[in-house]
Design an enzyme around this catalytic site. Sequence first.
Site, short mmCIF file in Angstrom:
data_model
loop_
_atom_site.label_atom_id
_atom_site.label_comp_id
_atom_site.label_asym_id
_atom_site.label_seq_id
_atom_site.Cartn_x
_atom_site.Cartn_y
_atom_site.Cartn_z
N HIS A 33 34.62 48.17 23.16
CA HIS A 33 35.83 47.33 23.16
C HIS A 33 36.58 47.46 21.83
O HIS A 33 37.81 47.56 21.80
CB HIS A 33 35.46 45.85 23.32
CG HIS A 33 34.77 45.50 24.59
ND1 HIS A 33 33.45 45.08 24.64
CD2 HIS A 33 35.21 45.49 25.87
CE1 HIS A 33 33.12 44.82 25.89
NE2 HIS A 33 34.15 45.07 26.66
N SER A 181 27.62 48.84 27.02
CA SER A 181 28.00 47.91 28.08
C SER A 181 27.44 46.54 27.72
O SER A 181 26.33 46.43 27.17
CB SER A 181 27.37 48.38 29.41
OG SER A 181 27.40 47.32 30.35
N ARG A 183 26.28 44.55 29.72
CA ARG A 183 25.08 44.33 30.55
C ARG A 183 23.84 44.98 29.96
O ARG A 183 22.73 44.69 30.41
CB ARG A 183 25.32 44.83 31.97
CG ARG A 183 26.27 43.94 32.77
CD ARG A 183 26.34 44.33 34.23
NE ARG A 183 27.04 43.33 35.03
CZ ARG A 183 28.30 43.44 35.47
NH1 ARG A 183 29.01 44.52 35.18
NH2 ARG A 183 28.85 42.49 36.19
#
Length: 277
Positions: A33, A181, A183
């Site tokens: 990000h 990620s 996750r």
Amino acid sequence: MDVITTVEGLRAARAGLGQLGLVPTMGYLHEGHLSLVRQARRECGAAAASIFVNPTQFGPSEDFTRYPRDLERDLRLLEAEGVALVFVPEVAEMYPEGFGTAVVLPAADEVLEGAARPDHFRGVATVVCKLLNIVQPTRAYFGQKDAQQTVVVRQMVRDLNMPTQIVVAPTVREADGLAMSSRNSYLTPEQRAAAPALYRALTAASGLLADGERRGDALRQAMAEVLAGEPLARPEYVSAADPLTLRELDAVGPRGALLSLAVRVGQVRLIDNLLVE
Ligand code: PAF
């Protein structure tokens, strides 16, 4: 850095800015990000981010309620990157009572993530459409890691004549190849050690392609074989597809191939891909 929770407040703050790059996120930020945020600032001068765990893109048995969240840390990271605006709406701000519109791309539901996760892309397209309408960014930045999402968003923007330019940036990886990620935080140490099998499978197939193998079946087989060697990995699909239509390829043509896979490591569902042109 302005942290804004309402559509009205966001519109007012946005009005004072010229060119703006938006990075839509569901929070629990990582280097992937942040690299999008840096690119947005570099290219547009000012960057905005949204943090919204969008309930409509999660299936009933998926991880919406336990999706990792750490707003304070996310805001610290974004402030350090010089982000101008952060939009952090509540669910009721995005989907007020009476909300009744959806953006649907039926073809997306037939393949890959769309086939595995019914209504997922309806939720993604609807929320991204809303975010682009609310923020009205010059450009919006997405990671290649969610390959089908980038195809869906580009088509939506094209079909609906939305003025925002969509930018897709390469997947950011850990040193052992695992795609970053949010996750990944679900993985136990043992599962984390097994997870790089996804990238090994993708690089095995891209290596074959570089050596001249063109048959889609041979590429899918190469990925499946690598995954079969990792006892904790349970593949949901392996794919060698056309990068635009996402249909499985008999043979790789001039457009190249999107090699992709979804694999369960324990209960954690991981996806990854390589775009080979
Ligand atoms: O990629 C994500 O984090 C989400 O799908 C997105 C684009 C922020 C929409 O909720």
